[in-house]
Design an enzyme around this catalytic site. Structure first.
Site, PDB file in Angstrom:
ATOM      1  CD  GLU A   1      -3.046  -1.183   2.189  1.00  0.00           C
ATOM      2  OE1 GLU A   1      -2.907  -0.448   3.176  1.00  0.00           O
ATOM      3  OE2 GLU A   1      -4.035  -1.908   2.016  1.00  0.00           O
TER       4      GLU A   1
ATOM      5  CD  GLU B   1      -4.094  -5.845   2.227  1.00  0.00           C
ATOM      6  OE1 GLU B   1      -4.845  -5.088   2.882  1.00  0.00           O
ATOM      7  OE2 GLU B   1      -2.866  -5.748   2.230  1.00  0.00           O
TER       8      GLU B   1
END
Lengths: 647, 647, 647
Positions: free
Chosen positions: B143, B301
């Site tokens: 991320e 995710e």
């Protein structure tokens, strides 16, 4: 002449746009532009390297087209190279971090380094253009304090200490004034006093207020340095700076600045979220006029439509531009100027409306700009005439600062709320009000309103009493006369400075919860604020009927000399205020009041602005300068329409 | 195969848990785990001292059990010793204070020191596991930008200056692009430009946007450094990093990053407070697919139930986990992976749900995890098939950043609001939409929607026009085409870049107050935003009937080549948007729309998800892979139920 | 004797006011004043230069008038000269900036420099006044932690590291306790651990909780240093410090501090916005009493009327002062003292009410102060008597800190919400509750309530089980027993520590949205929090009927030894809680409950306080000390009235 124009920033456009600019200015009737407000970086390219060529060309072009210049010193916006060479001129936040380049007014008012650079560019400008025939006025910097109101740096600290020594004389006097014995914060020498930098708990209210005062004075000192330098070079050309007089306490103390400007000039922007923005505008205009009642003032900036800095920025509805500009003129402005001439496509203000919008001339904005220009031309004769009022409403930035300085009984109540409540009530009844500082000469007023004037000096309180004795009706509200000039509570019962005048003693405040209401026996309702009043030497006009104060006096009246003194011990709703004014105030309206109708008399001229969506017939006689027609007894005003009737 | 699995952090558990982990993974059908995302501190114990033993054992254990590995470089979370030895790698806030250890992504993207340490651990990992048979994919960091999006340090400043030189060539070009003449902020050399550090007033929008771009590029440069190093060692194994494509503008510019990843991988979390979170999910999935329309993507995710970082974190209702996962697959995901495998009992994310919850396996979550694993197994044949759409909706992070960069007409209006309004309308009517960047090939689309695309380049605007000329229906809304790539307003009337295409000129925006509504003559209502439109060369479809714009066109249509171009000059309510789509859009729904029924066709497969509490009969033919049953003409879908019908 | 008095700050007034002060104190019946709390700067004029003359005079004056002194060490408010000479004693914020002079408690608890200066002034005071006959008590500093709760400086960091070594022994143990493997934040040595300074993402909950504990201990260490020094000089005179026990978790851990004070002393201020502030007051008083159930406590500070630090500060209605003071006495206070004696006219607390208000003695406040003084005189015989309760409610600051430390399922739910919900329910039914720490001896209680006790140790959980086995009714709510002492989630299903006792396993929390409600089949409604319960070994008392948990048990009961254990898996409305208490609790009320009637038995004395606006007839027998009249079977209590009936 009613000056018409706006801020002109030609250095932000290619030179080939200038011709169109001047052509359009003539079309719109622009008489004067404010030039060069943000031009420092374009005039002084690096330290000591100047380029005045483009400005020469603009000045000559404007002059050749008959357009006057209000020439600005460009000190509101230091160039990048200055911030890079002297980072120490940037302000420091309360938390102790220094700001960076990229904003405007990025300078500590007490910085000697900045002062030196600022005065050099001012001197060059003055020398070069001091006798240029286009120059009508000098405009020092821009909205001083709007960005650099407070600086907490060490240079400031030292200046503050010097200021405190001037004000208090000895450190013992300061200790006494601020009550530093509380929390054991006694100072031994002025050098120990610091600006109210971030601490882990609440600060001393005396320190906070004096820091507000000092900060205003530090900026004033800067203004005076520029002004004096200009004066020494440019002779009699008027020098001013643009204030930001609105509703709240100012970033500086405009009433104390006003004697130092040759013309009071104001910037005013309405607040989109305010449904009564035209009434707020009237308040700001009445307050601006009150800064110098002897002379007309100048509306230096307002917006043709939306601004960019509010959460949601409303555009003006058709007709609103003209009504708003005219409302300022009605209340004493001898000019209506805008920020800015041509809408920026880049930069921080790219979404601020302008006289020439992004979309160009096929627009409501441009049409109304031209309409306004023509209209102001027809109103030339109004220039110089004065607005007179029978009602004075006392207003003081220091009092507002004091109310905001530190922990208070009620933190949701803005300083000017009562001033606006009562001003609005007079607006509704068509009675013009002078909003004046507490030290103003009150001798000419039939009514003096003291709306939540939290801080007042003994002398100013005495002047209010004298007005009553002389025959005026004095109307004092809750939260007035509470602290003295040092921000200390006047002991012995509120409203300390006005107890004797009013014949009342208040033993305790009763703040209401959000949404809570208390009823009065005359039908009024109170919110936010109520008080436990003892009407020792006053007649009770109304009493609370609900809540813990049921039975306690809420409104009182006392005969005083040739006049009388009223006390209103609660924040009342509009109907409640109207009822009091009905009973206390004998001043007749300019014309019989109507919903949304604004009526102001300026000299021989009756200004009528219909903010409503209803058509009104209004008794009037004379000549309407707007429509250029005779008015014989009655005038029909369509929704949104305006008239200026010369009698 | 539809990949099923999640983040696995075995180093956070005693080794004796690993056997149970692997046993449960097999029970659930886990095919791949993302390994080692936060393991740097557990792999490099101090500067240059490595311990790969535990990772060797985990890798072998997983491989022995047939579980593939998506091996992460652990650079998202630098070890404590690195922060202590090199505090200078930590990001600096806008206010100028440097952050401290203890979070994640605690590094300045431009730091050469950090880069050196990061590449060293990457190299070691790649060398050690590059040919390990368990490795299916490499996962660079985590991320990126989620925590270190912006750094304002001096190292960054220098990198930014270099980037600006690359982009603008000369400092004069930069001055022109940003309009630095405004406020006199002209730069003389690139070395004078700083990141938009805290100043005492608003910043230049050009600077803000370029800093957003630079920051994205700085992170991309880091990604590429890791990727290239991996590529040089691990050969053809796919390399990716997990995006965070959702509703708002990204922390980086994912559309411009996408070409650099071998597989587009996305993390998606629903927002508890959003009652239409399944529609927001569809938007995110359609946008992720739009980043690379040629290949399936990977849901790297999502959450089995509640997250921990929202004010109130909602758990999934029974069945919601399966529906949400399947919605991603329906829209092109070839995998559904979770953060994380086993719920942490300690650490910052102890309250983030997982595949194995705190309460263990006798739980709704575990049951549905197993159910999903089995279901995805039955859907293997779906893998690789493509979603095709007749509608393109243009979306651009740069445009979103530009809308947020600095002072605007309306600060309460989030960048993606219109994209979501229109995407939601297509969701309601059962029409699949590709959310694509403005430079996407539009040739295959029957409809192109341009929803409040604030910034657009000339080239991209031309492509929209070309689509219309070619026969597409183009639907442009308010606030589109307003600024060019430098964040400058396109002068001459809004919507600058699309005026000619649409045959309209907008002279002014009319922002509405919070809660304010304006009516249209077709029954629609507008909130937030309206515009004063001149329909110079367009047919008027609907007009405003209330407010200052009463009578002004609100919706227009113009024939353009073989297609047509619509303009919607207001934010309409759902009914109003539906009415326009009814009139403008001929694309048929996948199945006749029903309230809360999601229907998407992916290749031969019809995905049906019943988000409502109503039972529906749906016309379908083929074989339902979910229930493993033949479907002969009609399929009954209970509330909450899903079906995947192969035709 | 019930001590009556307040904080006295004579150094903030001219000496000529002192005589009037003492005269008025005698009039009001003041028995003791807290002296010198903020006097450091007035006693030590500069480093080592002392002036005790004024204090000598005040002490003698008070003594001569029979007024005792609670003599304060003035360390809550360091003098300006100390901050200027040693800026390093000021606390540093989480962001890393050091605070400045001008507040109070401006010192880092771990600073050795501050400690040295503090102990020197304490020593001088103790030596000078240790045997002065006026001294009744020593008052260490003031509201420790109220301003300097957390310091993030380097000195603190070092102290924190030492504390951690003490607590955890080895750094590996710390790593395990905090789960630092998560995000790879493993420490190699204690010297690597820092306070939770600002990072770019969420912090470790174990670190946050230990930092809260350390911070409490660091302040305790300071307290103990002062106390021990005093003890060594002043002999047996009681030493205490004033706590701030209220509703939320304390700034320090008062339950762990309590053994170190000779008298538990508390400061309590009501919250204006709380319509049930008298019930909150009861909670705080019951909690204060619970800190040391063997002895009466002292109400060291409360307000005669409004405070100054809330958004809107409500004044006491007539009669409220007396009721509030008496409510404290009813619940075990042997004194009712105020902050402060005479209202400041300057300084940060100029708007805090006092015993002598700004308006002087012709005020409701002064009348009620005198009335209270007289009344407390008539209640002398109550002193020393004890309140006993059959209900224990467990409350722990550590548990509250843990709930606040880091990211949680529900961030809008304050730590003490359930404690207040259940305490309020007992208040309504007229049953007195001891609010005690979880390690309190529970042997005497018929009912033990465990309200959202998020953190609990194994030992404390066992004690709750033992209470049930012994025969008590134990009532545990949602969110109890969730984490252990390291702030790690207890795995295996919630409520970890109480699963076996209750016979339930909770698999998942279902947080409700703001305003969302779920119904139960017994008519109750839940908001904020619900859980998915498996009633494995418990009877189901009520079930959810709506939402995703429809059909799931919401309230359960299990027979345990001689007692029983109830579980309430949702935040219920008042009616729902009442229904459970009706079924589970057999403790009779002090008197039959009435709306707004507070009834508490303290020894032989029945306290009756009518907070309602209804007149009640209450069965009672004996002598009413308030009215000094015999009560023969029934007592009529007017609205607002109080009675204390000796039986």
């Amino acid at each position: 002449m009613i000056t018409f124009g706006g801020d002109y920033n030609p250095d932000q456009w290619d030179e080939n746009v200038w011709d169109e600019d001047v052509h359009l200015m003539r079309e719109a009737g622009v008489a004067m532009v404010t030039l060069g407000v943000f031009s420092w970086g374009n005039l002084e390219l690096s330290d000591g390297v100047f380029d005045f060529g483009w400005l020469d060309r603009v000045m000559d072009l404007l002059h050749a087209n008959g357009i006057g210049v209000d020439l600005a010193t460009p000190t509101a916006s230091p160039p990048i190279w200055l911030h890079q060479a002297h980072r120490e001129v940037l302000p420091v936040s309360r938390e102790g971090t220094r700001y960076w380049q990229g904003g405007r007014l990025g300078w500590c008012p007490s910085s000697p380094v900045f002062r030196r650079y600022a005065l050099r560019i001012v001197e060059r400008l003055a020398q070069r253009y001091g006798s240029h025939p286009a120059v009508r006025m000098w405009h020092v910097s821009n909205e001083l304090g709007g960005g650099n109101r407070h600086c907490y740096c060490d240079v400031t600290a030292q200046a503050f200490q010097g200021w405190l020594q001037q004000r208090h004389g000895t450190v013992d006097a300061l200790n006494k004034a601020w009550g530093t014995a509380f929390w054991g914060h006694r100072y031994r020498e002025f050098a120990q006093v610091l600006p109210p930098r971030d601490s882990e708990s609440a600060a001393n209210p005396g320190l906070l207020l004096d820091f507000d005062r000092f900060s205003s004075d530090a900026l004033l000192e800067h203004y005076l340095a520029e002004r004096d330098l200009l004066r020494s070079i440019v002779g009699d050309t008027p020098v001013t700076t643009n204030f930001m007089v609105g509703t709240g306490p100012g970033v500086v103390d405009y009433a104390r600045w006003a004697p130092h400007v040759d013309v009071v000039a104001n910037d005013h922007y309405t607040i989109s979220a305010d449904p009564l923005r035209h009434v707020e505008l009237a308040f700001a205009a009445d307050r601006t006029r009150g800064l110098d009642r002897d002379r007309p003032w100048l509306l230096m900036e307002h917006a043709t439509s939306a601004v960019n800095w509010q959460p949601r920025n409303r555009s003006n509805a058709p007709g609103e531009l003209v009504r708003h500009s005219l409302a300022h003129v009605a209340r004493g402005a001898d000019g209506a100027m805008f920020f800015q001439w041509r809408a920026s496509t880049a930069g921080a203000e790219q979404w601020h409306s302008a006289m020439v919008p992004h979309a160009g001339t096929r627009t409501k904005v441009w049409r109304e700009v031209c309409e306004l220009g023509a209209l102001l031309g027809r109103l030339s004769e109004v220039a110089g005439s004065r607005v007179t009022a029978d009602v004075a409403l006392l207003y003081d930035d220091e009092a507002g600062w004091a109310w905001r300085a530190g922990q208070k009984p009620h933190h949701d109540l803005p300083p000017a709320h009562a001033a606006r409540d009562y001003h609005r009530a007079f607006w509704r009844r068509g009675v013009t009000v002078d909003v004046v500082p507490p030290w103003a000469d009150l001798s000419g007023y039939a009514v003096v309103v003291v709306p939540a004037l939290y801080l007042v000096s003994d002398a100013n309180a005495r002047a209010v009493t004298a007005a009553a004795e002389r025959g005026a009706t004095v109307l004092v509200t809750y939260l007035s006369g509470i602290v003295d000039e040092t921000n200390r509570v006047r002991a012995g019962g509120y409203p300390g400075a006005f107890r004797d005048l009013l014949g009342v003693v208040v033993e305790e405040f009763f703040v209401l919860a959000d949404g809570e209401r208390t009823e009065l026996d005359d039908g009024a309702a109170a919110s936010d604020w109520t008080e436990w009043v003892h009407a020792d030497a006053a007649d009770v006009v109304a009493r609370f009927t609900t809540g813990p104060l049921a039975g306690v006096p809420a409104v009182t009246r006392r005969a005083v000399g040739a006049g009388e003194a009223w006390y209103v011990a609660a924040r009342l709703d509009d109907a409640g205020i109207d009822r009091i004014l009905d009973a206390a105030v004998a001043v007749p309206p300019v014309v019989p009041p109507r919903d949304g109708l604004e009526a102001v008399r300026r000299g021989r001229y009756l200004f009528l602005l219909n903010h409503s969506d209803v058509e009104y017939d209004i008794a009037a006689q004379g000549h309407d300068l707007v429509a250029d027609r005779a008015v014989g007894g009655s005038l029909r005003l369509a929704p949104g329409e305006v008239a200026v009737v010369r009698s």
